[in-house]
Design a protein around this motif. Structure first.
Motif, PDB file in Angstrom:
ATOM      1  N   LEU A  57      -3.685 -44.568  55.522  1.00  0.00           N
ATOM      2  CA  LEU A  57      -2.248 -44.855  55.577  1.00  0.00           C
ATOM      3  C   LEU A  57      -1.475 -43.661  56.097  1.00  0.00           C
ATOM      4  O   LEU A  57      -0.578 -43.795  56.926  1.00  0.00           O
ATOM      5  CB  LEU A  57      -1.739 -45.189  54.171  1.00  0.00           C
ATOM      6  CG  LEU A  57      -1.823 -46.626  53.688  1.00  0.00           C
ATOM      7  CD1 LEU A  57      -0.953 -46.774  52.453  1.00  0.00           C
ATOM      8  CD2 LEU A  57      -1.390 -47.598  54.765  1.00  0.00           C
ATOM      9  N   ALA A  58      -1.849 -42.473  55.577  1.00  0.00           N
ATOM     10  CA  ALA A  58      -1.130 -41.268  55.978  1.00  0.00           C
ATOM     11  C   ALA A  58      -1.299 -41.027  57.479  1.00  0.00           C
ATOM     12  O   ALA A  58      -0.345 -40.651  58.172  1.00  0.00           O
ATOM     13  CB  ALA A  58      -1.633 -40.068  55.183  1.00  0.00           C
ATOM     14  N   ALA A  59      -2.504 -41.282  57.997  1.00  0.00           N
ATOM     15  CA  ALA A  59      -2.737 -41.074  59.426  1.00  0.00           C
ATOM     16  C   ALA A  59      -1.932 -42.064  60.255  1.00  0.00           C
ATOM     17  O   ALA A  59      -1.368 -41.723  61.298  1.00  0.00           O
ATOM     18  CB  ALA A  59      -4.227 -41.214  59.728  1.00  0.00           C
ATOM     19  N   GLU A  60      -1.848 -43.314  59.746  1.00  0.00           N
ATOM     20  CA  GLU A  60      -1.010 -44.289  60.451  1.00  0.00           C
ATOM     21  C   GLU A  60       0.440 -43.857  60.427  1.00  0.00           C
ATOM     22  O   GLU A  60       1.173 -44.030  61.408  1.00  0.00           O
ATOM     23  CB  GLU A  60      -1.151 -45.671  59.805  1.00  0.00           C
ATOM     24  CG  GLU A  60      -2.453 -46.351  60.142  1.00  0.00           C
ATOM     25  CD  GLU A  60      -2.443 -47.812  59.705  1.00  0.00           C
ATOM     26  OE1 GLU A  60      -1.447 -48.496  60.019  1.00  0.00           O
ATOM     27  OE2 GLU A  60      -3.402 -48.230  59.037  1.00  0.00           O
ATOM     28  N   GLY A  61       0.833 -43.297  59.278  1.00  0.00           N
ATOM     29  CA  GLY A  61       2.201 -42.797  59.149  1.00  0.00           C
ATOM     30  C   GLY A  61       2.459 -41.690  60.147  1.00  0.00           C
ATOM     31  O   GLY A  61       3.526 -41.615  60.764  1.00  0.00           O
ATOM     32  N   GLU A  62       1.464 -40.836  60.333  1.00  0.00           N
ATOM     33  CA  GLU A  62       1.637 -39.723  61.275  1.00  0.00           C
ATOM     34  C   GLU A  62       1.847 -40.262  62.693  1.00  0.00           C
ATOM     35  O   GLU A  62       2.681 -39.768  63.453  1.00  0.00           O
ATOM     36  CB  GLU A  62       0.415 -38.802  61.223  1.00  0.00           C
ATOM     37  CG  GLU A  62       0.616 -37.539  62.045  1.00  0.00           C
ATOM     38  CD  GLU A  62      -0.534 -36.556  61.908  1.00  0.00           C
ATOM     39  OE1 GLU A  62      -1.567 -36.926  61.306  1.00  0.00           O
ATOM     40  OE2 GLU A  62      -0.392 -35.424  62.400  1.00  0.00           O
ATOM     41  N   LYS A  63       1.090 -41.314  63.006  1.00  0.00           N
ATOM     42  CA  LYS A  63       1.248 -41.924  64.339  1.00  0.00           C
ATOM     43  C   LYS A  63       2.676 -42.460  64.520  1.00  0.00           C
ATOM     44  O   LYS A  63       3.325 -42.232  65.538  1.00  0.00           O
ATOM     45  CB  LYS A  63       0.234 -43.078  64.500  1.00  0.00           C
ATOM     46  CG  LYS A  63      -0.783 -42.813  65.602  1.00  0.00           C
ATOM     47  CD  LYS A  63      -1.564 -44.074  65.924  1.00  0.00           C
ATOM     48  CE  LYS A  63      -2.729 -44.263  64.954  1.00  0.00           C
ATOM     49  NZ  LYS A  63      -3.389 -45.569  65.104  1.00  0.00           N
ATOM     50  N   LEU A  64       3.154 -43.170  63.466  1.00  0.00           N
ATOM     51  CA  LEU A  64       4.517 -43.702  63.527  1.00  0.00           C
ATOM     52  C   LEU A  64       5.531 -42.570  63.646  1.00  0.00           C
ATOM     53  O   LEU A  64       6.562 -42.689  64.304  1.00  0.00           O
ATOM     54  CB  LEU A  64       4.816 -44.511  62.258  1.00  0.00           C
ATOM     55  CG  LEU A  64       4.147 -45.880  62.155  1.00  0.00           C
ATOM     56  CD1 LEU A  64       4.283 -46.413  60.739  1.00  0.00           C
ATOM     57  CD2 LEU A  64       4.788 -46.848  63.146  1.00  0.00           C
ATOM     58  N   PHE A  65       5.210 -41.456  62.975  1.00  0.00           N
ATOM     59  CA  PHE A  65       6.089 -40.291  62.947  1.00  0.00           C
ATOM     60  C   PHE A  65       6.317 -39.787  64.377  1.00  0.00           C
ATOM     61  O   PHE A  65       7.417 -39.411  64.761  1.00  0.00           O
ATOM     62  CB  PHE A  65       5.429 -39.205  62.083  1.00  0.00           C
ATOM     63  CG  PHE A  65       6.342 -38.059  61.741  1.00  0.00           C
ATOM     64  CD1 PHE A  65       7.374 -38.226  60.822  1.00  0.00           C
ATOM     65  CD2 PHE A  65       6.152 -36.802  62.312  1.00  0.00           C
ATOM     66  CE1 PHE A  65       8.197 -37.168  60.487  1.00  0.00           C
ATOM     67  CE2 PHE A  65       6.980 -35.746  61.984  1.00  0.00           C
ATOM     68  CZ  PHE A  65       8.007 -35.924  61.064  1.00  0.00           C
ATOM     69  N   ARG A  66       5.228 -39.839  65.154  1.00  0.00           N
ATOM     70  CA  ARG A  66       5.365 -39.416  66.556  1.00  0.00           C
ATOM     71  C   ARG A  66       6.008 -40.506  67.409  1.00  0.00           C
ATOM     72  O   ARG A  66       6.955 -40.255  68.155  1.00  0.00           O
ATOM     73  CB  ARG A  66       3.999 -39.080  67.130  1.00  0.00           C
ATOM     74  CG  ARG A  66       3.456 -37.805  66.556  1.00  0.00           C
ATOM     75  CD  ARG A  66       2.137 -37.413  67.179  1.00  0.00           C
ATOM     76  NE  ARG A  66       1.364 -36.640  66.224  1.00  0.00           N
ATOM     77  CZ  ARG A  66       1.744 -35.461  65.747  1.00  0.00           C
ATOM     78  NH1 ARG A  66       2.867 -34.909  66.158  1.00  0.00           N
ATOM     79  NH2 ARG A  66       1.001 -34.824  64.862  1.00  0.00           N
ATOM     80  N   SER A  67       5.508 -41.739  67.274  1.00  0.00           N
ATOM     81  CA  SER A  67       5.952 -42.793  68.198  1.00  0.00           C
ATOM     82  C   SER A  67       7.419 -43.145  68.001  1.00  0.00           C
ATOM     83  O   SER A  67       8.078 -43.600  68.929  1.00  0.00           O
ATOM     84  CB  SER A  67       5.077 -44.039  68.047  1.00  0.00           C
ATOM     85  OG  SER A  67       5.188 -44.536  66.741  1.00  0.00           O
ATOM     86  N   ASN A  68       7.959 -42.949  66.798  1.00  0.00           N
ATOM     87  CA  ASN A  68       9.363 -43.264  66.587  1.00  0.00           C
ATOM     88  C   ASN A  68      10.266 -42.055  66.811  1.00  0.00           C
ATOM     89  O   ASN A  68      11.466 -42.112  66.538  1.00  0.00           O
ATOM     90  CB  ASN A  68       9.578 -43.819  65.184  1.00  0.00           C
ATOM     91  CG  ASN A  68       9.116 -45.265  65.091  1.00  0.00           C
ATOM     92  OD1 ASN A  68       9.741 -46.159  65.620  1.00  0.00           O
ATOM     93  ND2 ASN A  68       7.963 -45.458  64.461  1.00  0.00           N
ATOM     94  N   GLY A  69       9.678 -40.960  67.256  1.00  0.00           N
ATOM     95  CA  GLY A  69      10.496 -39.806  67.593  1.00  0.00           C
ATOM     96  C   GLY A  69      10.903 -38.953  66.415  1.00  0.00           C
ATOM     97  O   GLY A  69      11.732 -38.048  66.555  1.00  0.00           O
ATOM     98  N   CYS A  70      10.340 -39.182  65.242  1.00  0.00           N
ATOM     99  CA  CYS A  70      10.700 -38.368  64.072  1.00  0.00           C
ATOM    100  C   CYS A  70      10.311 -36.914  64.321  1.00  0.00           C
ATOM    101  O   CYS A  70      11.040 -35.978  63.954  1.00  0.00           O
ATOM    102  CB  CYS A  70       9.982 -38.845  62.818  1.00  0.00           C
ATOM    103  SG  CYS A  70      10.052 -40.616  62.560  1.00  0.00           S
ATOM    104  N   SER A  71       9.127 -36.738  65.000  1.00  0.00           N
ATOM    105  CA  SER A  71       8.611 -35.380  65.204  1.00  0.00           C
ATOM    106  C   SER A  71       9.528 -34.568  66.115  1.00  0.00           C
ATOM    107  O   SER A  71       9.551 -33.337  66.052  1.00  0.00           O
ATOM    108  CB  SER A  71       7.201 -35.462  65.796  1.00  0.00           C
ATOM    109  OG  SER A  71       7.225 -36.262  66.964  1.00  0.00           O
ATOM    110  N   GLY A  72      10.323 -35.262  66.950  1.00  0.00           N
ATOM    111  CA  GLY A  72      11.230 -34.569  67.846  1.00  0.00           C
ATOM    112  C   GLY A  72      12.199 -33.662  67.107  1.00  0.00           C
ATOM    113  O   GLY A  72      12.569 -32.596  67.592  1.00  0.00           O
TER     114      GLY A  72
END
Lengths: 314, 534
Positions: A215-230
């Motif tokens: 789940l956490a890894a999927e969350g990390e992917k979402l974190f990038r794809s939704n621009g949160c990491s920006g």
């Protein structure tokens, strides 16, 4: 148990056994308090019926001492049960820290369960025997209520907030699981199976239905794809709160109050970012209300949670 | 002896003389006819629900049809039968007679409340005709505000309107009881029926506006998307539940307090003895009304509200049991050394006590947090509140009907038929609802149209009981209707009861009393050593 009419529900945990004991004692008290009324009414109606010779002299119309005693004695007995029952209620609201986490998303009209390893199931919940499990629950639409009779447990699942439930099942088997809060047309079909497995069987089940991504890894992917990491990522130029080690720590807010960064706080920060502004940061984060579903938000929460644990635990 | 003035029934025979009457007794009869009509409509919906549940697949109705049937059953029975039944029929008829007044304080307002009630009823019937509503009578958000496709706004309007009828009736009773008591009738000399209506009126006046506001908010939320209950706009779905239960828990006492008043009268008259501990019984009505305002959170133990709040609500809910228990024990003590008439009113009163005790004690189970978690929103709850609201309130309503029928219409009815009805209702009721306690404890949620096959036996028992119960509820239509045309006339006081209403002819003249009486003694002043029967 009789096959014709069952009178007592199946029990799948030590806690449910304790509820049953309370229920027995309560039933005994109820009988003790009400049987005299039923017996005396029937007896008096017969003994003092009109036309029958009976001693009707020395009638009393009031006796304060008697009246106070039949108000106070039942009340004291009931308060004793209140203390007992309330203590048990408090235990089911205080999960042990090492409980295994499972996310639950309710929607019209199905139950979605997600294990930490990313395994998903619909209308079925597999759990290992003898291990504390904590369900973190969100609703995508209306109020639902997760009900597992064999555990004697139930908790509403309310849109806009996380609710939780924890238990430790101790008897392998397949039990009923239902929605108990009226939720629309197919309310009565929002049912499922609660499956308690021996630990090796459960491990095998996890393995077999496993995905590579937790789940956490999927969350990390979402974190990038939704621009949160920006903004929140390590290399970000925008001034946004750092999320490393955030989970579980106190956060000072712009209005001077403090909150703990729990699941609810992180969820609200994503969906209602203007409601609680962290002190020292401009309120510029957009809402992701119409972008993310409840289970995606839960994955992001799982990711942010994992950022806290990587530092603290060896 | 001078000729009596014509009775209120003979004071005019035109339709107009009924529809424009300001006589509290005629308005009571108007209410009697209209609540009976809604009882039949609500009962028909209940019959559909029970018939559908005969099989686990629920093949009589569609899922939507089932949801609409139980919603209408709830809405109609709560707001158009249980709440108005005893206060508006018997309270209206009896309060002025019992306190020695010629009418209520505001006779025209009284007529207006009936018209408002009928307007609300008309809206409900329109909802019924255009397809109904599927939210349950509790209208929980966001289901009702955002997701339901039924006629939520229309039914909210119906309930909103009927609320005004309640408020006006409550005001009228409070002012009447304060201002119009006959000379000599101090508070300590008031019949217990009047005490319980006084307590009820306080709840009607204080709680109903909160319901009205809540319904306006629901309509506004649905029509304009204000976001009061919508979490995505920062609202709170649980706010609705707090507002709703702040009215709707006290509403249970609106239904049951008048019933408790009826039973005190019936028990005293049947035993021909003063009610044991008059002041405790009177005071307990007020205590129930007051504590009843502080227990609404016990509907929300699994909603996610704070567990500390839940603990407080649990304790207060258990505390309500004390004044209720006092009444039951005092009625039992009243029978001791009585001279008991085993007539229909007494049998209905006994039936009430039995069902009320079971309903009340299972209410304690629901007030206890950890038990409630298991049985909340299951058939256990359905059984519990039907024991109180249907078993209790309707037994009392039928008891009142059988006790004051000779006074209202001047005719006796065949007592044996009344006894058979009372016994059949008691048996049918228990067969209908006792199995539901077991169903709920086994884990069957309420409001389920399809259910697991292992629950079928208990459902079949319950449906069989409801058939018997429905039949028993219809019996009085036959013999009470028959009594109107063919039975012998009733004397002014056929039961040998005390109370000012029994000092006037049956049926009473239009203005109740030729001369306003002066009260000189305590209520229930039955002769001590009289041992003869009627």
């Amino acid at each position: 148990m009789s096959d014709f009419i069952a009178l007592w529900p199946e029990s799948a945990s030590a806690y449910s056994g304790r509820i049953d004991l309370l229920m027995w004692v309560f039933t005994a008290l109820v009988v003790a308090l009400s049987a005299p009324v039923f017996i005396l009414i029937a007896y008096y109606a017969w003994k003092y019926r009109a036309g029958r010779k009976a001693d009707r002299s020395d009638r009393v119309n009031r006796n304060t001492l008697i009246e106070i005693s039949w108000a106070l004695i039942p009340f004291i007995l009931i308060v004793a049960l209140f203390v007992w029952s309330t203590r048990m209620f408090f235990t089911v609201h205080q999960p042990p820290p090492d409980a295994m986490e499972i996310n639950v998303v309710a929607k019209q009209w199905m139950w979605k369960f997600e294990h930490a390893g990313g395994q998903r199931e619909i209308d079925e919940l597999h759990v290992p025997v003898g291990e504390p499990v904590r369900l973190s629950m969100a609703s995508q639409d209306v109020i639902h209520s997760l009900y597992i009779p064999a555990l004697r447990l139930k908790q509403d699942v309310v849109p806009g907030r996380y609710t939780s439930l924890w238990f430790e099942a101790d008897k392998p088997g397949i039990y009923a699981l239902a929605c108990a809060e009226f939720c629309g047309a197919d309310h009565s079909e929002m049912t499922g199976r609660f499956i308690v497995m021996e630990k090796p069987a459960f491990a095998a089940w996890l393995e077999q239905s496993g995905t590579d991504v937790s789940l956490a890894a999927e969350g990390e992917k979402l974190f990038r794809s939704n621009g949160c990491s920006g903004c929140h990522g390590p290399a970000a130029t925008v001034k946004a709160p750092d999320l490393e080690g955030l989970y579980g720590s106190p956060v000072p807010l712009a209005d001077g109050s403090m909150v703990t960064a729990d699941d609810q706080y992180i969820r609200d920060s994503i969906l209602l970012p203007q409601s609680e502004i962290a002190a020292g940061y401009p309120p510029i984060m957009p809402t992701f209300k119409n972008v993310l579903s409840e289970d995606e938000v839960m994955k992001l929460v799982a990711y942010i949670k994992s950022l806290a644990t990587t530092e603290d635990t060896p | 002896m001078t000729e009596n003035p014509p009775s209120y029934l003979d004071a005019g025979h035109t339709i107009r003389s009924w529809l424009l009457t300001t006589d509290h007794k005629r308005i009571a009869v108007l209410y009697l006819i209209s609540v009976t009509f809604f009882f039949l409509v609500g009962g028909a919906a209940a019959g559909l629900v029970r018939a559908d549940l005969l099989t686990p697949e629920g093949d009589l109705l569609t899922n939507e049809g089932y949801n609409r049937a139980f919603t209408l059953h709830g809405v109609i029975m709560v707001w158009f039968f249980l709440i108005p039944s005893i206060p508006n029929v018997f309270g209206n008829f009896l309060i002025p007679l019992m306190i020695g007044a010629r009418d209520l304080a505001f006779p025209r307002l009284n007529l207006l409340s009936w018209y408002i009630y009928m307007l609300g009823g008309l809206f409900t019937l329109i909802v019924l005709l255009v397809g109904g509503v599927d939210t349950g009578w509790t209208f929980y958000t966001p289901l009702s505000s955002m997701f339901s496709n039924g006629h939520v706004v229309l039914v909210a309007a119906a309930v909103f309107i009927v609320g005004f009828s309640s408020i006006l009736t409550g005001l009228n009773f409070i002012v009447t009881i304060h201002k119009l008591r006959a000379p000599g009738m101090g508070w300590g000399r008031m019949p217990l029926f009047v005490w319980s209506h006084y307590a009820t009126s306080i709840i009607l006046v204080l709680a109903t506006p909160v319901l009205s506001i809540t319904l306006v908010l629901i309509a506004a939320e649905r029509l304009f998307g204000l976001g009061i209950f919508d979490p995505s706009l920062g609202g709170d779905p649980l706010l609705f539940q707090h507002l709703f239960w702040f009215y709707s828990h006290p509403a249970v006492y609106i239904m049951v307090l008048p019933a408790l008043g009826v039973i005190s009268e019936l028990v005293a008259a049947a035993a021909r003895k003063p009610v044991f501990g008059y002041s405790f019984v009177a005071g307990s009505s007020i205590a129930i009304a007051i504590i009843g305002f502080f227990v609404w959170g016990h509907h929300m133990f699994v909603s996610g509200q704070s567990m500390y709040a839940s603990a407080v609500f649990s304790f207060l809910s258990l505390a309500v049991a004390v004044p209720s228990g006092i009444k039951v024990y005092n009625w039992t003590a009243t029978l001791y050394k009585g001279n008991i008439l085993l007539d229909p009113p007494f049998l209905f009163a006994m039936s009430f006590i039995g069902l009320f005790v079971v309903g009340g004690l299972t209410g304690l189970a629901l007030a206890m947090l950890s038990i409630d978690v298991h049985v909340h929103d299951t058939y256990f709850v359905v059984a519990h509140f039907h024991y109180i609201m249907v078993g209790g309130t309707i037994s009392a309503y039928f008891g009142a009907l059988h006790f004051w029928w000779p006074k209202m219409f001047g005719r006796m009815y065949p007592l044996t038929w009344g006894r058979i009805t009372a016994a059949t209702i008691f048996f049918g009721f228990n067969l209908t609802f006792f199995p539901q306690f077991i169903l709920g404890f086994l884990g069957m949620p309420r409001r389920y149209h399809v259910y697991a096959p292992e629950f079928q036996t208990l459902h079949v028992l319950s449906s069989a009981g409801s058939t018997l119960l429905g039949f028993a509820y219809l019996l009085p239509f036959v013999y009470l209707g028959y009594s109107l045309v063919a039975s012998k006339r009733a004397s002014a006081n056929p039961w040998g009861a005390t109370g000012l209403e029994w000092t006037v002819p049956s049926p009473p003249p239009k203005h109740n009393f030729v001369e306003i009486p002066t009260v000189t003694g305590r209520p229930y002043d039955y002769p001590v050593d009289k041992e003869d029967s009627r």
